[in-house]
Design a protein around this motif. Structure first.
Motif, mmCIF file in Angstrom:
data_model
loop_
_atom_site.group_PDB
_atom_site.id
_atom_site.type_symbol
_atom_site.label_atom_id
_atom_site.label_comp_id
_atom_site.label_asym_id
_atom_site.label_seq_id
_atom_site.Cartn_x
_atom_site.Cartn_y
_atom_site.Cartn_z
ATOM 1 N N ALA A 62 0.841 -1.209 0.000
ATOM 2 C CA ALA A 62 0.000 0.000 0.000
ATOM 3 C C ALA A 62 0.870 1.251 0.000
ATOM 4 O O ALA A 62 0.586 2.211 -0.731
ATOM 5 C CB ALA A 62 -0.920 -0.011 1.218
ATOM 6 N N LEU A 120 0.351 0.394 -4.372
ATOM 7 C CA LEU A 120 -0.201 -0.780 -5.061
ATOM 8 C C LEU A 120 -1.464 -1.261 -4.345
ATOM 9 O O LEU A 120 -1.564 -1.151 -3.124
ATOM 10 C CB LEU A 120 0.854 -1.896 -5.093
ATOM 11 C CG LEU A 120 2.132 -1.520 -5.862
ATOM 12 C CD1 LEU A 120 3.264 -2.496 -5.556
ATOM 13 C CD2 LEU A 120 1.857 -1.482 -7.366
ATOM 14 N N ASP A 121 -2.404 -1.784 -5.116
ATOM 15 C CA ASP A 121 -3.654 -2.241 -4.499
ATOM 16 C C ASP A 121 -3.643 -3.741 -4.187
ATOM 17 O O ASP A 121 -4.638 -4.288 -3.719
ATOM 18 C CB ASP A 121 -4.854 -1.865 -5.364
ATOM 19 C CG ASP A 121 -4.857 -2.567 -6.724
ATOM 20 O OD1 ASP A 121 -3.858 -3.238 -7.062
ATOM 21 O OD2 ASP A 121 -5.862 -2.438 -7.445
ATOM 22 N N GLN A 122 -2.524 -4.386 -4.414
ATOM 23 C CA GLN A 122 -2.420 -5.820 -4.126
ATOM 24 C C GLN A 122 -2.623 -6.084 -2.625
ATOM 25 O O GLN A 122 -2.059 -5.390 -1.782
ATOM 26 C CB GLN A 122 -1.040 -6.332 -4.556
ATOM 27 C CG GLN A 122 -0.833 -7.812 -4.311
ATOM 28 C CD GLN A 122 0.621 -8.235 -4.494
ATOM 29 O OE1 GLN A 122 1.377 -7.586 -5.208
ATOM 30 N NE2 GLN A 122 0.999 -9.322 -3.852
ATOM 31 N N GLN A 125 -4.999 -5.648 -0.541
ATOM 32 C CA GLN A 125 -5.584 -4.649 0.359
ATOM 33 C C GLN A 125 -6.947 -5.111 0.870
ATOM 34 O O GLN A 125 -7.997 -4.565 0.547
ATOM 35 C CB GLN A 125 -5.648 -3.293 -0.358
ATOM 36 C CG GLN A 125 -4.280 -2.764 -0.755
ATOM 37 C CD GLN A 125 -3.268 -2.786 0.388
ATOM 38 O OE1 GLN A 125 -3.537 -2.212 1.451
ATOM 39 N NE2 GLN A 125 -2.128 -3.432 0.193
ATOM 40 N N TYR A 126 -6.899 -6.169 1.638
ATOM 41 C CA TYR A 126 -8.083 -6.712 2.311
ATOM 42 C C TYR A 126 -7.583 -7.391 3.579
ATOM 43 O O TYR A 126 -6.386 -7.663 3.713
ATOM 44 C CB TYR A 126 -8.825 -7.692 1.380
ATOM 45 C CG TYR A 126 -7.952 -8.750 0.749
ATOM 46 C CD1 TYR A 126 -7.539 -9.874 1.481
ATOM 47 C CD2 TYR A 126 -7.509 -8.636 -0.565
ATOM 48 C CE1 TYR A 126 -6.729 -10.841 0.906
ATOM 49 C CE2 TYR A 126 -6.707 -9.594 -1.144
ATOM 50 C CZ TYR A 126 -6.328 -10.690 -0.403
ATOM 51 O OH TYR A 126 -5.511 -11.638 -0.957
ATOM 52 N N TRP A 164 -1.344 -10.927 -8.710
ATOM 53 C CA TRP A 164 -2.273 -9.801 -8.732
ATOM 54 C C TRP A 164 -2.362 -9.226 -10.153
ATOM 55 O O TRP A 164 -1.349 -9.026 -10.807
ATOM 56 C CB TRP A 164 -1.794 -8.726 -7.750
ATOM 57 C CG TRP A 164 -2.886 -7.817 -7.290
ATOM 58 C CD1 TRP A 164 -3.082 -6.533 -7.654
ATOM 59 C CD2 TRP A 164 -3.917 -8.132 -6.357
ATOM 60 N NE1 TRP A 164 -4.194 -6.019 -7.027
ATOM 61 C CE2 TRP A 164 -4.728 -6.994 -6.217
ATOM 62 C CE3 TRP A 164 -4.265 -9.293 -5.639
ATOM 63 C CZ2 TRP A 164 -5.837 -6.948 -5.389
ATOM 64 C CZ3 TRP A 164 -5.380 -9.246 -4.809
ATOM 65 C CH2 TRP A 164 -6.140 -8.083 -4.693
ATOM 66 N N SER A 175 -3.398 -6.248 -11.385
ATOM 67 C CA SER A 175 -3.096 -4.851 -11.715
ATOM 68 C C SER A 175 -1.700 -4.448 -11.239
ATOM 69 O O SER A 175 -1.491 -3.319 -10.834
ATOM 70 C CB SER A 175 -4.146 -3.942 -11.060
ATOM 71 O OG SER A 175 -4.150 -4.155 -9.653
ATOM 72 N N ASN A 176 -0.766 -5.405 -11.267
ATOM 73 C CA ASN A 176 0.556 -5.120 -10.709
ATOM 74 C C ASN A 176 1.665 -5.527 -11.692
ATOM 75 O O ASN A 176 2.244 -6.617 -11.580
ATOM 76 C CB ASN A 176 0.715 -5.863 -9.376
ATOM 77 C CG ASN A 176 1.976 -5.449 -8.650
ATOM 78 O OD1 ASN A 176 2.867 -4.834 -9.233
ATOM 79 N ND2 ASN A 176 2.054 -5.793 -7.378
ATOM 80 N N GLY A 210 -9.038 -10.096 -7.295
ATOM 81 C CA GLY A 210 -8.002 -9.147 -7.735
ATOM 82 C C GLY A 210 -6.806 -9.875 -8.304
ATOM 83 O O GLY A 210 -5.991 -9.307 -9.023
#
Ligand SMILES: CC(C)(COP(=O)(O)OP(=O)(O)OC[C@H]1O[C@@H](n2cnc3c(N)ncnc32)[C@H](O)[C@@H]1OP(=O)(O)O)[C@@H](O)C(=O)NCCC(=O)NCCS
Length: 179
Positions: free
Chosen positions: A29, A33-35, A37-38, A130, A132-133, A156
């Motif tokens: 984060a 990066l959004d990897q 993120q939960y 992931w 989007s990475n 994701g």
């Protein structure tokens, strides 16, 4: 770090694995990066430990430097029957500690996974990364993985990579498996 020892994680070390995941997610984060993120999926960690598929790597001083989960559990949404899912071992939650950066520990753990796959008669090591990475895709492409497909998985993840299990890059520390 010339040698690391991998041993199966025990129930007592579930929190160690979870903490590594939480810190890795926080670092991702911070990098924008959004990897991951939960909330950490503790049940997955406990299930892997119970199945004997979650491993911890430690250095010669006994400090934990990484973790990897290696199993035979192909996600059918990622790996359809035509991929012959049973021909592979699958990597999950590979994480290295910041203190171990720059020594190709991940590459060594991938080689170790590939050796175990070959020993079990498997042709491939596979993972889903992931979507989007691009930096993560590059990491695996640079280490000999080919992108097989990208699946719009709700998690994701879904960038499906595989590497011939007989490939050994030979980078990073020697990985010893504890008895
Ligand atoms: C992936 C990982 C285990 C590789 O460990 P390693 O072999 O020791 O390699 P490093 O950590 O030194 O990373 C090598 C390069 O890949 C990049 N990279 C690693 N993971 C990345 C990620 N999730 N997203 C974007 N870039 C990543 C690093 O920034 C580094 O780039 P640089 O060479 O420009 O500095 C480790 O970087 C890690 O714990 N990453 C976070 C968790 C993760 O994404 N795991 C993989 C899930 S499929």
């Amino acid at each position: 770090m010339s040698t690391v020892t991998v041993r199966r994680a025990t129930a007592a070390s579930a929190d160690v694995v979870a903490d590594m995941w939480v810190r890795a997610a926080a670092a991702l984060a911070r990098a924008g990066l959004d990897q991951w993120q939960y909330p950490v999926k503790l049940h997955n960690i406990h299930a892997a430990i119970a199945a004997g598929t979650c491993w911890l790597a430690s250095d010669s001083f006994g400090a934990i430097v990484g973790t990897i989960t290696l199993d035979q559990d192909a996600d059918p949404e990622m790996w359809p029957p035509e991929d012959r899912p049973a021909d592979a071992f699958y990597l999950h939650r590979m994480i290295t500690e910041p203190a171990a950066k720059g020594v190709e520990l991940g590459s060594a753990l991938i080689d170790w996974s590939a050796r175990r796959a070959v020993e079990a008669g498997r042709k491939w090591i596979r993972l889903d990364a992931w979507r989007s990475n691009p930096g993560l895709w590059k990491y695996y492409a640079d280490r000999g993985f080919e992108l097989v497909r990208v699946v719009p998985h709700p998690s994701g993840s879904g960038a499906c990579f595989q590497r011939d299990a007989t490939i050994q890059l030979g980078h990073g520390p020697t990985v010893r498996t504890a008895a």
